[in-house]
Motif scaffolding. Structure first.
Motif, PDB file in Angstrom:
ATOM      1  N   GLY A 166       8.874   0.678 -15.588  1.00 45.79           N
ATOM      2  CA  GLY A 166       7.683   0.366 -14.706  1.00 45.79           C
ATOM      3  C   GLY A 166       7.719  -0.340 -13.309  1.00 45.79           C
ATOM      4  O   GLY A 166       8.615  -0.051 -12.672  1.00 45.79           O
ATOM      5  N   GLN A 167       6.449  -0.694 -12.781  1.00 42.27           N
ATOM      6  CA  GLN A 167       6.537  -1.311 -11.388  1.00 42.27           C
ATOM      7  C   GLN A 167       5.722  -2.482 -11.258  1.00 42.27           C
ATOM      8  O   GLN A 167       4.628  -2.741 -10.859  1.00 42.27           O
ATOM      9  CB  GLN A 167       5.798  -0.193 -10.499  1.00 42.27           C
ATOM     10  N   TYR A 168       6.334  -3.604 -11.660  1.00 44.25           N
ATOM     11  CA  TYR A 168       5.756  -4.935 -11.781  1.00 44.25           C
ATOM     12  C   TYR A 168       6.042  -5.662 -10.327  1.00 44.25           C
ATOM     13  O   TYR A 168       7.134  -6.430 -10.591  1.00 44.25           O
ATOM     14  CB  TYR A 168       6.088  -5.846 -12.953  1.00 44.25           C
ATOM     15  N   VAL A 169       5.562  -5.319  -9.143  1.00 47.81           N
ATOM     16  CA  VAL A 169       5.595  -5.857  -8.025  1.00 47.81           C
ATOM     17  C   VAL A 169       4.476  -6.333  -7.301  1.00 47.81           C
ATOM     18  O   VAL A 169       3.314  -5.778  -7.469  1.00 47.81           O
ATOM     19  CB  VAL A 169       6.514  -4.845  -7.215  1.00 47.81           C
ATOM     20  N   PRO A 170       4.457  -7.201  -6.391  1.00 48.74           N
ATOM     21  CA  PRO A 170       3.284  -7.776  -5.489  1.00 48.74           C
ATOM     22  C   PRO A 170       2.750  -6.392  -5.149  1.00 48.74           C
ATOM     23  O   PRO A 170       3.423  -5.388  -4.512  1.00 48.74           O
ATOM     24  CB  PRO A 170       3.884  -8.615  -4.548  1.00 48.74           C
ATOM     25  N   GLU A 171       1.268  -6.440  -4.944  1.00 44.68           N
ATOM     26  CA  GLU A 171       0.608  -5.311  -4.281  1.00 44.68           C
ATOM     27  C   GLU A 171       1.088  -4.967  -2.896  1.00 44.68           C
ATOM     28  O   GLU A 171       1.279  -3.607  -2.681  1.00 44.68           O
ATOM     29  CB  GLU A 171      -0.797  -5.669  -4.159  1.00 44.68           C
ATOM     30  N   ALA A 172       1.692  -5.774  -1.952  1.00 47.76           N
ATOM     31  CA  ALA A 172       2.079  -5.186  -0.826  1.00 47.76           C
ATOM     32  C   ALA A 172       3.207  -4.288  -0.791  1.00 47.76           C
ATOM     33  O   ALA A 172       3.266  -3.487  -0.068  1.00 47.76           O
ATOM     34  CB  ALA A 172       2.404  -6.556   0.009  1.00 47.76           C
TER      35      ALA A 172
ATOM     36  N   MET B  89       3.940  -1.974  -3.252  1.00 56.88           N
ATOM     37  CA  MET B  89       3.212  -0.896  -3.947  1.00 56.88           C
ATOM     38  C   MET B  89       3.355   0.395  -3.041  1.00 56.88           C
ATOM     39  O   MET B  89       3.796   1.576  -3.651  1.00 56.88           O
ATOM     40  CB  MET B  89       1.821  -0.735  -4.721  1.00 56.88           C
ATOM     41  N   PRO B  90       2.860   0.539  -1.954  1.00 58.37           N
ATOM     42  CA  PRO B  90       2.935   1.769  -1.063  1.00 58.37           C
ATOM     43  C   PRO B  90       4.273   2.179  -0.745  1.00 58.37           C
ATOM     44  O   PRO B  90       4.840   3.362  -0.610  1.00 58.37           O
ATOM     45  CB  PRO B  90       2.014   1.226   0.088  1.00 58.37           C
TER      46      PRO B  90
ATOM     47  N   GLU C 270       5.762   3.633  -3.644  1.00 57.70           N
ATOM     48  CA  GLU C 270       5.494   4.833  -3.742  1.00 57.70           C
ATOM     49  C   GLU C 270       5.981   5.866  -2.648  1.00 57.70           C
ATOM     50  O   GLU C 270       6.575   6.938  -2.873  1.00 57.70           O
ATOM     51  CB  GLU C 270       3.876   5.059  -3.535  1.00 57.70           C
TER      52      GLU C 270
ATOM     53  N   ALA D 272       8.395  -7.847   1.220  1.00 55.51           N
ATOM     54  CA  ALA D 272       7.205  -7.764   1.233  1.00 55.51           C
ATOM     55  C   ALA D 272       6.414  -8.251   2.443  1.00 55.51           C
ATOM     56  O   ALA D 272       5.235  -8.046   2.830  1.00 55.51           O
ATOM     57  CB  ALA D 272       6.629  -8.809   0.083  1.00 55.51           C
TER      58      ALA D 272
ATOM     59  N   VAL E 156       7.934  -4.691   5.126  1.00 53.04           N
ATOM     60  CA  VAL E 156       7.841  -3.503   4.353  1.00 53.04           C
ATOM     61  C   VAL E 156       7.838  -2.279   5.112  1.00 53.04           C
ATOM     62  O   VAL E 156       8.322  -1.073   4.751  1.00 53.04           O
ATOM     63  CB  VAL E 156       6.897  -3.298   3.214  1.00 53.04           C
ATOM     64  N   GLU E 157       7.246  -2.248   6.389  1.00 47.48           N
ATOM     65  CA  GLU E 157       6.955  -0.921   7.354  1.00 47.48           C
ATOM     66  C   GLU E 157       8.097  -0.558   7.825  1.00 47.48           C
ATOM     67  O   GLU E 157       8.101   0.773   7.830  1.00 47.48           O
ATOM     68  CB  GLU E 157       5.849  -1.340   8.073  1.00 47.48           C
TER      69      GLU E 157
ATOM     70  N   PRO F 234       0.059 -11.971  -9.344  1.00 46.35           N
ATOM     71  CA  PRO F 234       0.575 -11.243  -8.338  1.00 46.35           C
ATOM     72  C   PRO F 234       1.652 -10.383  -8.480  1.00 46.35           C
ATOM     73  O   PRO F 234       1.859  -9.444  -7.599  1.00 46.35           O
ATOM     74  CB  PRO F 234       0.972 -12.571  -7.397  1.00 46.35           C
ATOM     75  N   ASP F 235       2.434 -10.230  -9.554  1.00 40.62           N
ATOM     76  CA  ASP F 235       3.160  -9.030  -9.796  1.00 40.62           C
ATOM     77  C   ASP F 235       2.846  -8.126 -10.961  1.00 40.62           C
ATOM     78  O   ASP F 235       3.565  -7.269 -11.439  1.00 40.62           O
ATOM     79  CB  ASP F 235       4.620  -9.802 -10.276  1.00 40.62           C
TER      80      ASP F 235
ATOM     81  N   GLU G  62      -0.290  -1.155 -13.938  1.00 39.46           N
ATOM     82  CA  GLU G  62       0.394  -1.813 -14.978  1.00 39.46           C
ATOM     83  C   GLU G  62      -0.664  -2.656 -15.728  1.00 39.46           C
ATOM     84  O   GLU G  62      -0.263  -3.214 -16.786  1.00 39.46           O
ATOM     85  CB  GLU G  62       1.623  -2.245 -14.473  1.00 39.46           C
TER      86      GLU G  62
ATOM     87  N   ALA H 243      -3.530  -5.968  -0.293  1.00 38.65           N
ATOM     88  CA  ALA H 243      -2.817  -6.212   0.664  1.00 38.65           C
ATOM     89  C   ALA H 243      -3.237  -5.518   1.795  1.00 38.65           C
ATOM     90  O   ALA H 243      -3.907  -4.305   1.925  1.00 38.65           O
ATOM     91  CB  ALA H 243      -1.350  -5.844   0.152  1.00 38.65           C
TER      92      ALA H 243
ATOM     93  N   THR I 109      -1.255  -3.170   2.962  1.00 36.97           N
ATOM     94  CA  THR I 109      -0.890  -1.976   3.038  1.00 36.97           C
ATOM     95  C   THR I 109      -1.677  -1.140   1.918  1.00 36.97           C
ATOM     96  O   THR I 109      -1.326   0.051   1.621  1.00 36.97           O
ATOM     97  CB  THR I 109       0.571  -2.170   2.609  1.00 36.97           C
TER      98      THR I 109
END
Lengths: 413, 284
Positions: A12-18, A20-21, A24, A178, A181-182, B133-134, B139, B159, B161
């Motif tokens: 899965g992908q349990y990470v801060p929203e920042a 996610m892109p 992906e 985070a 990231v760019e 936050p995670d 999910e 965010a 982004t």
């Protein structure tokens, strides 16, 4: 090879929203460049792993061990990869991928310093700026590796939180990612973290079993009865297993660090081992659902191993899944057995193995009767980095197999 | 309308302060929360400390370490919440593993999902919403279901982004409020309001046709002017954490009075900003 973000219930992908892109974007790059060889990415990767990395590595018949155990023992010599460990397979793959993706900066975490040095080498080789996060405890116990990273022009950022080891370094690298990231790629050091890292790191490391499978058929004329590999986060493990998973007759043993004891001290928040597959429970750590060492509240506990590279409270989600499916057998050996195995291989085969790899060799020693007639052991790295630790730890113990240490008596060290 | 949404509706520029529960102990936390509410806090965000806080900067990491060192646990956290009687909804901010592990064996065996025991206990204790936050929206199905069942809001972080269909999905799923992350990076007080704040609010407004869930901006908010600028830019409120955590670290037992003053200052800013915001209402 699977591109799903889950392995059964794990991953899965349990990470801060920042992030996610970025994840992906990385997933997309992984599919195009790694899986589909777009722009000849995989060709360039393999060419560089040959010329810069020294691949393929030999599969060596170990004469003394084979005679001793009455079993044909073959050693996959990842210790001969440039830098002295399998870590370069992944680091070079990811730094090259970052370049193809147009990223301008590389960051990575390191525990023992093996992944840090591999990433620093790869970044220097490919002319990318590189910063490595490392816990202060690890910096002090792995000084030569810190110096190697600096020699390869990487910046080393000390992490002071917690106990100052690998898990704090991973958390801190995720914070940097985070923030930046760019333009930055995070070269994660094992088959852990959010999708696509566990798949991608496995695919870069799978060259180990791709070669070994071919080599064993040439040398032994058949597939092995067992493949034995040490497991911390699990990158050399998945690399050594990947191409054998489909071969039902090949038993796969993931050898974890039993440390000094398999118990967890809830009060102190410490597990004096890193045997996550054996004793861990399901949870979410560093971006993935997997087996982790935690207390009953879900706080992550401090792990321990004589081998810094196995000292981690999590494990790759695909390994958790393969254990759940009974395809991989988790076993463990403690500090003492690993240390004896370190000395044994050094004495009898002329190879000084990493303390991580010594766990796999320790299990071979303990269980050789049950492993079958032909066994492949992955020697994931060389032990030069561990000499200080081995000197100290051998001195504390009365090991029959160790060389006479009296030589050192009265000598400041 | 949930408690949290109602608090935003009445606030006219909401202040949502964050503090870490158990920093330095549970009794102090209760005093701190009362002081924040007395200073004008409309919703209070209470951190349940996790050993690997990957979204937090050094200020909150240190608060979390202090709290854990003094023995804070999820069970004690919920006891603390149950004891608190303040006139503001309480939102719990924590990491997914603590939510995932909560509950004794029997409760877990009978639960609909691994996260249900925590949500049930949190609702029972008086928690109105969760921020994890995670846990990205992809999910979050199990937690979303449990929150719906127990009437607990699930707040998502948007965010700089976050764009396109992911942003849309998040706005559709969010309840309570949407936490607009003012800049990339981790939590921590900063000297100014990032340009990314304005861009994010703009982007959200474009996607936000149907959902009336309030928007609050956080990450780096520490001064009255920040709060004013943010609500003037169209946000419904501000979230501020590290500035309060710093006060607690600096002033110890005397912290409540300083917390109250800082809360008042930020609340005044948030309120002042709303009168400058959009002569035409943003949402019609």
């Amino acid at each position: 090879m699977s591109t799903d973000s889950k392995f059964g219930d794990y991953g899965g992908q349990y990470v801060p929203e920042a992030l996610m892109p970025a994840i992906e974007e990385l997933g997309d790059a992984y599919e195009r460049y790694v899986l589909e060889n777009e722009d000849g990415f995989m060709d360039e990767f393999r060419e560089r792993m040959a010329d810069f990395g020294g691949r393929p590595t030999p599969l060596q018949y170990a004469e003394q061990l084979s005679a001793r155990y009455d079993t044909d023992v073959y050693l996959k010599r990842e210790d001969l990869v440039h830098g002295g460990a399998h870590k370069l397979n992944n680091a070079l793959g990811q730094v090259l991928l970052a370049k193809y993706m147009g990223k301008e900066r590389i960051i990575a975490e390191t525990g023992a310093g093996q992944h840090g040095t591999a990433t620093a080498m790869a970044a220097s080789h490919l002319d990318m700026p590189c910063e490595i996060y490392m816990g202060t405890t690890d910096i002090n116990r792995q000084r030569p590796n810190v110096f190697r990273m600096r020699l390869n022009d990487a910046q080393v950022n000390p992490v002071t939180t917690g106990r100052g080891t690998l898990k704090e370094a991973i958390s801190e690298t995720m914070r940097d990612w985070a923030t930046n990231v760019e333009d930055t790629h995070y070269v994660i050091g094992s088959v852990v973290g959010p999708h696509p890292f566990p798949n991608m790191v496995r695919d870069f490391q799978a060259v180990i079993s791709e070669e070994a499978r071919e080599q064993i058929r040439e040398k032994a004329g058949r597939l092995p009865d067992a493949v034995v590999s040490c497991a911390g986060g699990g990158s050399n493990t998945m690399g050594a297993f990947a191409n054998f998973v489909q071969d039902e007759g090949v038993d796969l043993y993931a050898v974890e660090a039993g440390g000094s004891s398999l118990d967890v001290d809830e009060e102190e928040g410490v597990a004096p081992n890193s045997a996550t597959l054996t004793t861990g429970t399901d949870g979410v750590l560093h971006g993935a659902r997997t087996k982790i060492l935690q207390d009953s509240d879900g706080q992550i506990v401090e792990s321990h191993s004589i081998s810094a590279g196995l000292d981690y409270a999590g494990v790759g989600p695909e390994l958790s899944h393969l254990v759940e499916e009974d395809r991989v057998t988790p076993v463990n050996v403690g500090d003492d057995v690993a240390l004896e195995a370190f000395h044994r291989l050094s004495q009898t085969e002329g190879i000084i193995p990493a303390l991580e790899s010594s766990h796999a060799l320790g299990y071979l020693h303990e269980a050789h009767d049950e492993l079958g007639d032909v066994v492949v052991v992955n020697v994931s790295g060389r032990g030069d980095k561990d000499l200080e630790t081995v000197l100290e730890e051998t001195d504390k113990r009365d090991l029959d197999v160790a060389p006479d240490m009296d030589l050192f008596e009265g000598v400041e060290r | 309308m949930s408690d949290v949404e109602a608090a935003f509706a009445e606030a006219d520029g909401a202040l949502v302060p964050y503090i870490t529960a158990g920093d330095p102990d549970a009794e102090a936390t209760k005093e701190q929360v009362r002081a924040l509410v007395a200073g004008g806090a409309d919703v209070v965000e209470l951190g349940l400390p996790f050993s690997e806080p990957i979204a937090d900067g050094s200020t909150i990491q240190e608060a979390i370490q202090r709290s854990l060192a003094n023995g804070m646990t999820p069970g004690k956290f919920l006891d603390l919440v149950a004891d608190l009687d303040v006139d503001a909804p309480l939102v719990c901010m924590t990491y997914y593993n603590l939510v995932y592990q909560y509950g004794d064996e029997e409760t877990r065996a009978n639960a609909e999902s691994p996260v249900e025991p925590f949500v049930a206990a949190a609702a029972e204790a008086g928690i109105s919403g969760l921020i994890i936050p995670d846990l990205p929206v992809e999910e979050s199905a199990e937690l979303r279901a449990a929150c719906d069942e127990y009437g607990v809001d699930l707040v998502f972080v948007v965010a700089p982004t976050t764009e396109g269909s992911r942003l849309q999905n998040m706005l559709e799923q969010a309840t309570g409020f949407v936490y607009v992350q003012a800049r990339l990076g981790t939590t921590g007080a900063r000297a100014d309001v990032s340009d990314q704040t304005h861009e994010s609010l703009q982007r959200i407004a474009e996607f936000d046709a149907g959902n009336s869930v309030p928007k609050a901006v956080g990450f780096g908010v520490s001064e009255r002017e920040h709060a004013e600028e943010i609500t003037a830019a169209g946000a419904d409120g501000v979230v501020a954490g590290s500035v309060f955590v710093d006060i607690i670290a600096e002033h110890g037992d005397d912290a409540p009075e300083y917390l109250r003053q800082k809360a008042r200052e930020l609340k005044e800013g948030a309120h002042a900003g709303t009168s400058q915001s959009h002569p035409e209402p943003e949402r019609t």
